[in-house]
Design an enzyme around this catalytic site. Structure first.
Site, PDB file in Angstrom:
ATOM      1  N   ASP A 154       0.830  -1.308  -0.109  1.00  0.00           N
ATOM      2  CA  ASP A 154      -0.036  -0.097   0.084  1.00  0.00           C
ATOM      3  C   ASP A 154       0.908   1.519  -0.138  1.00  0.00           C
ATOM      4  O   ASP A 154       2.009   1.294   0.336  1.00  0.00           O
ATOM      5  CB  ASP A 154      -0.864   0.052   1.320  1.00  0.00           C
ATOM      6  CG  ASP A 154      -1.743  -1.301   1.237  1.00  0.00           C
ATOM      7  OD1 ASP A 154      -2.212  -1.635   0.236  1.00  0.00           O
ATOM      8  OD2 ASP A 154      -2.241  -1.411   2.503  1.00  0.00           O
TER       9      ASP A 154
HETATM   10  N1  URA Z   1      -0.923  -6.075   3.870  1.00  0.00           N
HETATM   11  C1  URA Z   1      -1.488  -4.571   3.970  1.00  0.00           C
HETATM   12  O1  URA Z   1      -2.520  -4.603   4.502  1.00  0.00           O
HETATM   13  N2  URA Z   1      -0.846  -3.860   3.188  1.00  0.00           N
HETATM   14  C2  URA Z   1       0.382  -3.845   2.410  1.00  0.00           C
HETATM   15  O2  URA Z   1       0.847  -3.073   2.030  1.00  0.00           O
HETATM   16  C3  URA Z   1       0.673  -5.394   2.443  1.00  0.00           C
HETATM   17  C4  URA Z   1       0.176  -6.375   3.204  1.00  0.00           C
END
Ligand code: URA
Length: 231
Positions: free
Chosen positions: A101
């Protein structure tokens, strides 16, 4: 290799843009204009784009990057946001292997080989990913082992892995979460299912490769032995 793939691999432009170049007659192979996208480029072909030689390095590049906050894992973005691939040196088209993310930091692999990226993202490869997550609220001890058997996330998906409380400090709780699949927002959704929210998330390692010795925003190129070990 198809002409449009050859051109995009060589870093000329995106596959779609390369199709436009081919269509508009900018591409010559061995001195002749080629407008057929599916032309199969041979090893000894001399390919020109706008009369300039297109060199195909054919080298498979894989980088381990320590992703900073605020960068997105996509090749093209209509909102002109900062992209992980822009942190790498290559002129070629690059792909992240899986996604983090925008607000997540840590280990992400980036490659010029789209097929490799797809293969390693496939759940069958079960690459171990270790995350460090911080929350403000605690989770009852008795709930934690349920992740080992698998818990139901919203939208009917399941998540399976291991979760361990590592520390408590300054009103926050630090967790280690180990997963092998790569579902969208998986860690955050696991914590939501446990009734709390992640306030910061860092991926410590991907397939055993950690970013301990990499400053945020920095990368290192993986050698072929390490690339092989990923399979
Ligand atoms: N899980 C998440 O919630 N976000 C990420 O960036 C990676 C794994």
């Amino acid at each position: 290799m198809r002409l449009n793939k050859f051109l995009s691999h060589a870093g000329v432009a995106s596959r779609r843009k390369c199709d436009e170049y081919i269509e508009s007659g900018k591409i010559q192979v061995n001195g002749k204009k080629v407008t057929d996208f599916s032309y199969q480029v041979q090893l000894d072909d001399i390919v020109l784009c706008d009369r300039r030689l297109v060199e195909n390095t054919n080298e498979r590049l894989v980088y381990l990057l320590n992703k900073p906050k605020g960068y997105i894992c996509t090749n093209s973005d209509t909102h002109d946001r900062k992209k992980v691939v822009d942190l790498l040196p290559s002129n070629e088209r690059l792909f992240t292997i899986g996604r983090l993310d925008r607000d997540t930091t840590g280990a992400i692999l980036v490659t010029n080989d789209g097929d490799l990226a797809n293969q390693l993202m496939h759940p069958r490869f079960k690459k171990e990913k270790i995350y460090l997550a911080e929350t403000k609220e605690d989770i009852e001890d008795k709930l934690l082992p349920t992740l080992t058997k698998g818990i139901k996330l919203e939208r009917g998906e399941f998540a399976k892995g291991q979760i361990k409380r590592l520390d408590r400090y300054k009103g926050r709780i630090l967790w280690e979460v180990i997963l092998t699949e790569g579902k969208n927002r998986e860690v955050k959704r696991i914590f939501e299912t446990f009734g709390t929210n992640v306030v910061s998330l860092h991926r410590h390692s991907f397939a055993g490769l950690n970013v301990n010795n990499l400053k945020v925003g920095k990368y290192r190129q993986l050698n072929s032995k390490i690339i092989q070990s990923l399979f």
